[in-house]
Write a protein that holds these residues in place. Structure first.
Motif, PDB file in Angstrom:
ATOM      1  N   ARG A   1      26.326  39.240  58.193  1.00  0.00           N
ATOM      2  CA  ARG A   1      25.238  39.174  59.152  1.00  0.00           C
ATOM      3  C   ARG A   1      25.584  39.959  60.399  1.00  0.00           C
ATOM      4  NH1 ARG A   1      21.441  34.956  61.239  1.00  0.00           N
ATOM      5  NH2 ARG A   1      21.596  33.936  59.245  1.00  0.00           N
ATOM      6  N   LEU A   2      26.847  39.868  60.801  1.00  0.00           N
ATOM      7  CA  LEU A   2      27.271  40.621  61.969  1.00  0.00           C
ATOM      8  C   LEU A   2      27.082  42.101  61.735  1.00  0.00           C
ATOM      9  CD1 LEU A   2      28.592  40.157  64.690  1.00  0.00           C
ATOM     10  CD2 LEU A   2      30.774  40.590  63.621  1.00  0.00           C
TER      11      LEU A   2
ATOM     12  N   ARG B   1      30.982  30.843  54.331  1.00  0.00           N
ATOM     13  CA  ARG B   1      30.435  30.970  55.682  1.00  0.00           C
ATOM     14  C   ARG B   1      30.976  32.199  56.375  1.00  0.00           C
ATOM     15  NH1 ARG B   1      31.007  25.316  58.568  1.00  0.00           N
ATOM     16  NH2 ARG B   1      30.870  26.607  60.420  1.00  0.00           N
ATOM     17  N   ILE B   2      32.241  32.444  56.202  1.00  0.00           N
ATOM     18  CA  ILE B   2      32.807  33.628  56.852  1.00  0.00           C
ATOM     19  C   ILE B   2      32.174  34.889  56.301  1.00  0.00           C
ATOM     20  CG2 ILE B   2      34.890  34.987  57.056  1.00  0.00           C
ATOM     21  CD1 ILE B   2      36.456  32.544  57.355  1.00  0.00           C
ATOM     22  N   GLN B   3      32.002  34.920  54.991  1.00  0.00           N
ATOM     23  CA  GLN B   3      31.374  36.121  54.427  1.00  0.00           C
ATOM     24  C   GLN B   3      29.957  36.295  54.954  1.00  0.00           C
ATOM     25  OE1 GLN B   3      31.579  35.591  50.246  1.00  0.00           O
ATOM     26  NE2 GLN B   3      33.607  36.495  50.067  1.00  0.00           N
ATOM     27  N   ASP B   4      29.261  35.178  55.034  1.00  0.00           N
ATOM     28  CA  ASP B   4      27.908  35.257  55.586  1.00  0.00           C
ATOM     29  C   ASP B   4      27.921  35.801  56.994  1.00  0.00           C
ATOM     30  OD1 ASP B   4      26.453  32.301  54.046  1.00  0.00           O
ATOM     31  OD2 ASP B   4      26.604  34.395  53.411  1.00  0.00           O
ATOM     32  N   TYR B   5      28.827  35.274  57.799  1.00  0.00           N
ATOM     33  CA  TYR B   5      28.854  35.705  59.190  1.00  0.00           C
ATOM     34  C   TYR B   5      29.223  37.171  59.304  1.00  0.00           C
ATOM     35  CZ  TYR B   5      28.624  30.851  60.686  1.00  0.00           C
ATOM     36  OH  TYR B   5      28.251  29.585  60.905  1.00  0.00           O
ATOM     37  N   GLU B   6      30.183  37.568  58.499  1.00  0.00           N
ATOM     38  CA  GLU B   6      30.590  38.967  58.597  1.00  0.00           C
ATOM     39  C   GLU B   6      29.454  39.890  58.199  1.00  0.00           C
ATOM     40  OE1 GLU B   6      33.978  39.446  56.177  1.00  0.00           O
ATOM     41  OE2 GLU B   6      35.366  38.774  57.715  1.00  0.00           O
TER      42      GLU B   6
ATOM     43  N   ASN C   1      26.205  39.073  49.043  1.00  0.00           N
ATOM     44  CA  ASN C   1      25.400  38.520  50.121  1.00  0.00           C
ATOM     45  C   ASN C   1      24.105  39.271  50.194  1.00  0.00           C
ATOM     46  OD1 ASN C   1      26.984  36.520  51.347  1.00  0.00           O
ATOM     47  ND2 ASN C   1      28.404  38.135  51.878  1.00  0.00           N
TER      48      ASN C   1
ATOM     49  N   TYR D   1      20.087  39.227  51.926  1.00  0.00           N
ATOM     50  CA  TYR D   1      19.323  38.683  53.038  1.00  0.00           C
ATOM     51  C   TYR D   1      17.842  38.782  52.724  1.00  0.00           C
ATOM     52  CZ  TYR D   1      23.580  38.563  55.535  1.00  0.00           C
ATOM     53  OH  TYR D   1      24.839  38.257  55.913  1.00  0.00           O
TER      54      TYR D   1
END
Lengths: 139, 287
Positions: B94-95, B87-92, B265, B267
């Protein structure tokens, strides 16, 4: 600060012919009585230390030369020299006072102070008891 | 019994003395605060010692059960750790993607608001074949459909060609069948991106007009022709030293922006307004 414990003379002059349990009980309750009637002294201190003192008495008597303690009615002081009283009384008094003051402190943190109190008190009590002994217990 | 009593009676004086002394000491301790306090401290030390010894002994006996419970807990924590890390990797990522510092966006472009990002992971990819595909872990139940663009944080990655319920298959950009309309950044000169075999790190932009000026480190970006990708997303970088400029149009070699050996990751680009745009041309001939 130090009070002479004059009641000890009664304990030390109890007849040695009495059975030992009786001696124990008598000295215990004498000490307890002393405790109860003193306002600022913790209850039980005198009881414990006078019990200790009387349990040492027969030993001291043996050591100071009197043989077959049990047969005697009284501690016959007329036959003994004055010096003998000192050797008889002082160790008992000293043991009693040590027990008393250390129980009062209940810890070894102020060891020297309690010890000093015990020595001073025992000297004071010894002088008093010696005088009483000489005065009242000789014929 | 009689013998026990006779032995006891030999010590009757001592026992009486002990009883009386204990009674006296208990009187002292119970009725006087100072002595009780100190006595309490001593007793606390002693009982604490005893209790801790008994406790360590019990703990030793309990070791197998504790071990098992720790194993179970460990497993749970490892799983949770993994999911949290993902999740953290996803958020980073995505950010990074949604800011202007997105490395996949060429200068001067902003992330098109008409595209929604669906994060996904490449569960299988290949590098060395002529036709490389990317298997993604999102499927039709996550809203994936065919022809969606796939991007990595560094640049374009591919296009979805097949969707099942839980998974989807994407044509990688390093696939001979993959073509994309691209342009040279800055000059906006259009071309067609395609790939040649055996080099997973380079691709080609073909059919470039010859009046284009080629500079070093020029970027090739997606154009606004295709609706799969937003405009301005990085495809690759042209190195001036590599080029053989000949013929009626240029075929330029570029270094791909995405590192296909490390696809992590990804998208999926969901064109939010796709249906609306498609409905505009309904009824008109599209070819």
């Amino acid at each position: 600060m130090v009070v002479p414990f004059a009641f000890l003379i009664f304990i030390f002059m109890l007849p040695p012919s009495w059975p030992v349990p009786v001696l124990y009980l008598v000295s215990f309750f004498t000490g307890l009585l002393m405790d109860v009637f003193s306002e600022d002294i913790a209850v039980g201190l005198h009881a414990a230390s006078s019990l200790l003192a009387i349990s040492l008495r027969s030993r001291i008597l043996q050591l100071t030369g009197i043989s077959n303690i049990r047969s005697q009615e009284d501690i016959s002081l007329d036959k003994q020299s004055l010096l003998w009283y000192a050797f008889f009384l002082f160790p008992l008094i000293f043991a009693h006072h040590l027990a008393y003051y250390f129980l009062e402190a209940f810890s070894f943190s102020y060891f020297f102070y309690t010890f000093f109190k015990a020595i001073l008190g025992s000297i004071y009590t010894f002088i008093l008891l010696y005088i009483i002994c000489i005065t009242f217990y000789r014929r | 019994m009689l013998r026990l009593l006779s032995i006891l009676s030999r010590f009757r004086n001592l026992i009486l003395w002990l009883v009386l002394q204990l009674f006296a000491i208990s009187l002292i301790v119970r009725m006087n605060d100072h002595q009780r306090h100190i006595f309490g401290n001593i007793m606390l030390e002693v009982s604490g010692d005893l209790h801790s010894q008994r406790y360590s002994f019990n703990r030793f006996l309990n070791l197998p059960a504790q071990n098992d419970s720790l194993i179970v807990q460990n497993r749970r924590l490892i799983q949770r750790n993994d999911s949290l890390r993902k999740r953290i990797q996803d958020y980073e990522a995505r950010l990074l993607l949604t800011t202007t510092e997105n490395p996949g966006l060429a200068d001067g472009y902003e992330m098109d608001q008409g595209y929604r990002l669906i994060p996904c992971r490449a569960i299988h990819t290949s590098l060395n074949k002529s036709y490389n595909y990317i298997y993604l872990d999102k499927g039709s139940k996550d809203g994936v459909y065919e022809n969606m663009g796939v991007i990595s944080p560094q640049g374009i990655a591919g296009k979805v060609i097949r969707v099942s319920k839980n998974y989807s298959l994407a044509l990688s950009a390093i696939n001979l069948s993959f073509k994309l309309s691209a342009k040279l950044q800055g000059q906006d000169i259009p071309g067609v991106y395609e790939w040649e075999i055996d080099d997973p790190y380079h691709g080609y932009i073909d059919k470039v007009r010859t009046d284009a000026t080629i500079e070093d480190n020029m970027k090739v970006v997606t154009s606004n022709v295709s609706t799969n990708f937003p405009e301005g997303y990085l495809v690759g970088t042209i190195r001036a030293a590599d080029q053989k400029l000949e013929g009626s149009y240029y075929r330029l070699r570029m270094e791909l922006a995405t590192n296909f050996s490390q696809l992590n990751n990804l998208y999926l680009l969901e064109a939010v307004s796709k249906n609306e745009l498609d409905s505009l041309s309904s009824g008109f001939i599209k070819e």
